[in-house]
Design a protein around this motif. Structure first.
Motif, PDB file in Angstrom:
ATOM      1  N   ARG A  81     -86.202 -76.315   4.212  1.00 29.60           N
ATOM      2  CA  ARG A  81     -87.323 -76.775   5.011  1.00 29.60           C
ATOM      3  C   ARG A  81     -88.244 -75.600   5.314  1.00 29.60           C
ATOM      4  NH1 ARG A  81     -86.126 -80.972   9.818  1.00 29.60           N
ATOM      5  NH2 ARG A  81     -84.932 -81.775   8.042  1.00 29.60           N
ATOM      6  N   GLU A  82     -89.547 -75.806   5.128  1.00 28.62           N
ATOM      7  CA  GLU A  82     -90.501 -74.728   5.350  1.00 28.62           C
ATOM      8  C   GLU A  82     -91.597 -75.166   6.312  1.00 28.62           C
ATOM      9  OE1 GLU A  82     -92.903 -73.556   2.025  1.00 28.62           O
ATOM     10  OE2 GLU A  82     -93.474 -75.608   1.508  1.00 28.62           O
ATOM     11  N   GLY A  83     -92.081 -74.210   7.082  1.00 31.67           N
ATOM     12  CA  GLY A  83     -93.169 -74.486   7.992  1.00 31.67           C
ATOM     13  C   GLY A  83     -94.487 -74.622   7.256  1.00 31.67           C
ATOM     14  N   VAL A  84     -95.335 -75.522   7.729  1.00 29.93           N
ATOM     15  CA  VAL A  84     -96.627 -75.782   7.109  1.00 29.93           C
ATOM     16  C   VAL A  84     -97.762 -75.396   8.051  1.00 29.93           C
ATOM     17  CG1 VAL A  84     -98.154 -77.558   6.199  1.00 29.93           C
ATOM     18  CG2 VAL A  84     -95.698 -77.642   5.702  1.00 29.93           C
ATOM     19  N   ALA A  85     -97.695 -75.865   9.293  1.00 28.04           N
ATOM     20  CA  ALA A  85     -98.771 -75.591  10.248  1.00 28.04           C
ATOM     21  C   ALA A  85     -98.228 -75.722  11.660  1.00 28.04           C
ATOM     22  CB  ALA A  85     -99.939 -76.558  10.047  1.00 28.04           C
ATOM     23  N   ARG A  86     -98.813 -74.934  12.577  1.00 26.14           N
ATOM     24  CA  ARG A  86     -98.398 -74.987  13.972  1.00 26.14           C
ATOM     25  C   ARG A  86     -99.626 -74.976  14.847  1.00 26.14           C
ATOM     26  NH1 ARG A  86     -96.714 -69.797  17.132  1.00 26.14           N
ATOM     27  NH2 ARG A  86     -98.988 -69.804  17.219  1.00 26.14           N
ATOM     28  N   ILE A  87     -99.525 -75.637  16.016  1.00 23.23           N
ATOM     29  CA  ILE A  87    -100.614 -75.648  16.979  1.00 23.23           C
ATOM     30  C   ILE A  87    -100.055 -75.446  18.375  1.00 23.23           C
ATOM     31  CG2 ILE A  87    -100.575 -78.176  17.258  1.00 23.23           C
ATOM     32  CD1 ILE A  87    -103.681 -78.021  17.464  1.00 23.23           C
ATOM     33  N   LEU A  88    -100.757 -74.638  19.170  1.00 19.38           N
ATOM     34  CA  LEU A  88    -100.407 -74.459  20.577  1.00 19.38           C
ATOM     35  C   LEU A  88    -101.138 -75.532  21.375  1.00 19.38           C
ATOM     36  CD1 LEU A  88    -100.549 -70.577  20.955  1.00 19.38           C
ATOM     37  CD2 LEU A  88     -98.611 -72.045  20.382  1.00 19.38           C
ATOM     38  N   SER A  89    -100.425 -76.262  22.201  1.00 13.62           N
ATOM     39  CA  SER A  89    -101.001 -77.436  22.848  1.00 13.62           C
ATOM     40  C   SER A  89    -102.128 -77.108  23.811  1.00 13.62           C
ATOM     41  CB  SER A  89     -99.894 -78.201  23.578  1.00 13.62           C
ATOM     42  OG  SER A  89     -98.920 -78.638  22.660  1.00 13.62           O
ATOM     43  N   ASN A  90    -102.027 -76.016  24.560  1.00 11.71           N
ATOM     44  CA  ASN A  90    -103.042 -75.711  25.570  1.00 11.71           C
ATOM     45  C   ASN A  90    -104.291 -75.084  24.970  1.00 11.71           C
ATOM     46  OD1 ASN A  90    -101.425 -76.710  27.587  1.00 11.71           O
ATOM     47  ND2 ASN A  90    -100.576 -74.708  28.122  1.00 11.71           N
ATOM     48  N   SER A  91    -104.125 -74.081  24.113  1.00 13.48           N
ATOM     49  CA  SER A  91    -105.283 -73.370  23.555  1.00 13.48           C
ATOM     50  C   SER A  91    -105.824 -74.018  22.301  1.00 13.48           C
ATOM     51  CB  SER A  91    -104.903 -71.925  23.249  1.00 13.48           C
ATOM     52  OG  SER A  91    -103.978 -71.888  22.168  1.00 13.48           O
ATOM     53  N   GLY A  92    -104.994 -74.771  21.596  1.00 11.55           N
ATOM     54  CA  GLY A  92    -105.412 -75.347  20.324  1.00 11.55           C
ATOM     55  C   GLY A  92    -105.336 -74.375  19.165  1.00 11.55           C
ATOM     56  N   ALA A  93    -104.807 -73.179  19.422  1.00 13.49           N
ATOM     57  CA  ALA A  93    -104.715 -72.175  18.357  1.00 13.49           C
ATOM     58  C   ALA A  93    -103.799 -72.682  17.253  1.00 13.49           C
ATOM     59  CB  ALA A  93    -104.185 -70.871  18.926  1.00 13.49           C
ATOM     60  N   THR A  94    -104.209 -72.438  16.016  1.00 11.36           N
ATOM     61  CA  THR A  94    -103.465 -72.948  14.865  1.00 11.36           C
ATOM     62  C   THR A  94    -102.986 -71.815  13.969  1.00 11.36           C
ATOM     63  OG1 THR A  94    -105.518 -73.221  13.602  1.00 11.36           O
ATOM     64  CG2 THR A  94    -104.727 -75.123  14.850  1.00 11.36           C
ATOM     65  N   TYR A  95    -102.006 -72.144  13.166  1.00 12.45           N
ATOM     66  CA  TYR A  95    -101.409 -71.172  12.240  1.00 12.45           C
ATOM     67  C   TYR A  95    -100.924 -71.951  11.032  1.00 12.45           C
ATOM     68  CZ  TYR A  95     -98.446 -67.330  10.627  1.00 12.45           C
ATOM     69  OH  TYR A  95     -97.868 -66.334   9.886  1.00 12.45           O
ATOM     70  N   TYR A  96    -101.209 -71.416   9.827  1.00 18.10           N
ATOM     71  CA  TYR A  96    -100.870 -72.113   8.593  1.00 18.10           C
ATOM     72  C   TYR A  96    -100.093 -71.213   7.627  1.00 18.10           C
ATOM     73  CZ  TYR A  96    -104.487 -75.444  10.038  1.00 18.10           C
ATOM     74  OH  TYR A  96    -105.235 -76.355  10.729  1.00 18.10           O
ATOM     75  N   VAL A  97     -99.264 -71.840   6.837  1.00 21.55           N
ATOM     76  CA  VAL A  97     -98.663 -71.117   5.722  1.00 21.55           C
ATOM     77  C   VAL A  97     -99.748 -70.938   4.663  1.00 21.55           C
ATOM     78  CG1 VAL A  97     -97.869 -73.187   4.486  1.00 21.55           C
ATOM     79  CG2 VAL A  97     -96.627 -71.039   4.240  1.00 21.55           C
ATOM     80  N   ASP A  98     -99.684 -69.850   3.932  1.00 16.99           N
ATOM     81  CA  ASP A  98    -100.763 -69.505   2.992  1.00 16.99           C
ATOM     82  C   ASP A  98    -101.025 -70.610   1.966  1.00 16.99           C
ATOM     83  OD1 ASP A  98    -100.136 -65.899   2.762  1.00 16.99           O
ATOM     84  OD2 ASP A  98    -101.227 -67.114   4.233  1.00 16.99           O
ATOM     85  N   SER A  99     -99.987 -71.287   1.529  1.00 15.96           N
ATOM     86  CA  SER A  99    -100.130 -72.253   0.441  1.00 15.96           C
ATOM     87  C   SER A  99    -100.963 -73.477   0.804  1.00 15.96           C
ATOM     88  CB  SER A  99     -98.756 -72.688  -0.056  1.00 15.96           C
ATOM     89  OG  SER A  99     -98.033 -73.308   0.994  1.00 15.96           O
ATOM     90  N   VAL A 100    -101.206 -73.712   2.102  1.00 15.18           N
ATOM     91  CA  VAL A 100    -101.976 -74.888   2.500  1.00 15.18           C
ATOM     92  C   VAL A 100    -103.297 -74.532   3.178  1.00 15.18           C
ATOM     93  CG1 VAL A 100     -99.827 -76.164   2.807  1.00 15.18           C
ATOM     94  CG2 VAL A 100    -100.991 -75.211   4.814  1.00 15.18           C
ATOM     95  N   LYS A 101    -103.562 -73.257   3.378  1.00 13.21           N
ATOM     96  CA  LYS A 101    -104.807 -72.850   4.031  1.00 13.21           C
ATOM     97  C   LYS A 101    -106.013 -73.364   3.251  1.00 13.21           C
ATOM     98  CE  LYS A 101    -103.189 -68.667   6.358  1.00 13.21           C
ATOM     99  NZ  LYS A 101    -103.233 -67.181   6.396  1.00 13.21           N
ATOM    100  N   GLY A 102    -106.954 -73.943   3.976  1.00 13.08           N
ATOM    101  CA  GLY A 102    -108.146 -74.491   3.358  1.00 13.08           C
ATOM    102  C   GLY A 102    -107.977 -75.917   2.849  1.00 13.08           C
ATOM    103  N   ARG A 103    -106.739 -76.424   2.837  1.00 11.41           N
ATOM    104  CA  ARG A 103    -106.495 -77.796   2.364  1.00 11.41           C
ATOM    105  C   ARG A 103    -105.954 -78.694   3.476  1.00 11.41           C
ATOM    106  NH1 ARG A 103    -102.805 -78.879  -1.402  1.00 11.41           N
ATOM    107  NH2 ARG A 103    -101.414 -77.141  -0.846  1.00 11.41           N
ATOM    108  N   PHE A 104    -105.106 -78.159   4.333  1.00  8.93           N
ATOM    109  CA  PHE A 104    -104.486 -78.928   5.409  1.00  8.93           C
ATOM    110  C   PHE A 104    -105.095 -78.511   6.748  1.00  8.93           C
ATOM    111  CE2 PHE A 104    -100.066 -79.646   3.253  1.00  8.93           C
ATOM    112  CZ  PHE A 104    -100.705 -80.180   2.145  1.00  8.93           C
ATOM    113  N   THR A 105    -105.176 -79.476   7.666  1.00 10.33           N
ATOM    114  CA  THR A 105    -105.671 -79.194   9.006  1.00 10.33           C
ATOM    115  C   THR A 105    -104.762 -79.846  10.029  1.00 10.33           C
ATOM    116  OG1 THR A 105    -107.966 -79.144   8.214  1.00 10.33           O
ATOM    117  CG2 THR A 105    -107.616 -79.357  10.589  1.00 10.33           C
ATOM    118  N   ILE A 106    -104.250 -79.040  10.954  1.00 12.52           N
ATOM    119  CA  ILE A 106    -103.425 -79.553  12.045  1.00 12.52           C
ATOM    120  C   ILE A 106    -104.316 -79.736  13.263  1.00 12.52           C
ATOM    121  CG2 ILE A 106    -102.709 -77.246  12.838  1.00 12.52           C
ATOM    122  CD1 ILE A 106     -99.961 -78.469  13.505  1.00 12.52           C
ATOM    123  N   SER A 107    -104.096 -80.816  13.988  1.00 13.16           N
ATOM    124  CA  SER A 107    -104.869 -81.074  15.202  1.00 13.16           C
ATOM    125  C   SER A 107    -104.037 -81.898  16.157  1.00 13.16           C
ATOM    126  CB  SER A 107    -106.175 -81.797  14.875  1.00 13.16           C
ATOM    127  OG  SER A 107    -105.914 -83.057  14.298  1.00 13.16           O
TER     128      SER A 107
END
Length: 123
Positions: A42-68
């Motif tokens: 199992r690998e991480g794809v994207a993460r979001i902090l609930s209060n700030s909305g800050a996001t983080y992505y694995v390189d392989s999905v940057k520019g294609r996937f959006t977490i919200s």
């Protein structure tokens, strides 16, 4: 106890799009999407902090996937665009109700997991 329920998976052709949803039953400090392909870890794809909305992505999905996240609905989303066959996997959402959301893609960071939703991309 926080329950997570994913939806929105399906089968698409390469280049297509899907939107995954994860409804949470309680407060979460951070949430993430993971995926697991057959025979792989199992690998991480994207993460979001609930209060700030800050996001983080694995390189392989940057520019294609959006977490919200929609706070009013307490629902996490993952928009998947420009899908590739290698994106085929079971996708899981995960949540942590307290501080300490690092490392962002360490499985032990998260206390709660959904049941998963399948994404299949054909070439």
């Amino acid at each position: 106890q926080v329950q997570l329920v994913e939806s929105g998976g399906g089968s698409v052709q390469a280049g297509g799009s899907l939107r995954l949803s994860c409804a949470a039953s309680g407060y979460t400090y951070c949430m993430a999407w993971f995926r697991q392909a057959p025979g792989k870890e199992r690998e991480g794809v994207a993460r979001i902090l609930s209060n700030s909305g800050a996001t983080y992505y694995v390189d392989s999905v940057k520019g294609r996937f959006t977490i919200s996240r929609d706070k009013a609905k307490n629902t996490l989303y993952l928009q998947l665009n420009s899908l590739k066959p290698e994106d085929t996997a079971m996708y899981y959402c995960a949540a942590r109700p307290s501080l300490g959301c690092t490392p962002p893609f360490d499985l032990t960071t998260y206390n709660y997991w959904g049941q998963g939703t399948q994404v299949t991309v054909s070439s």
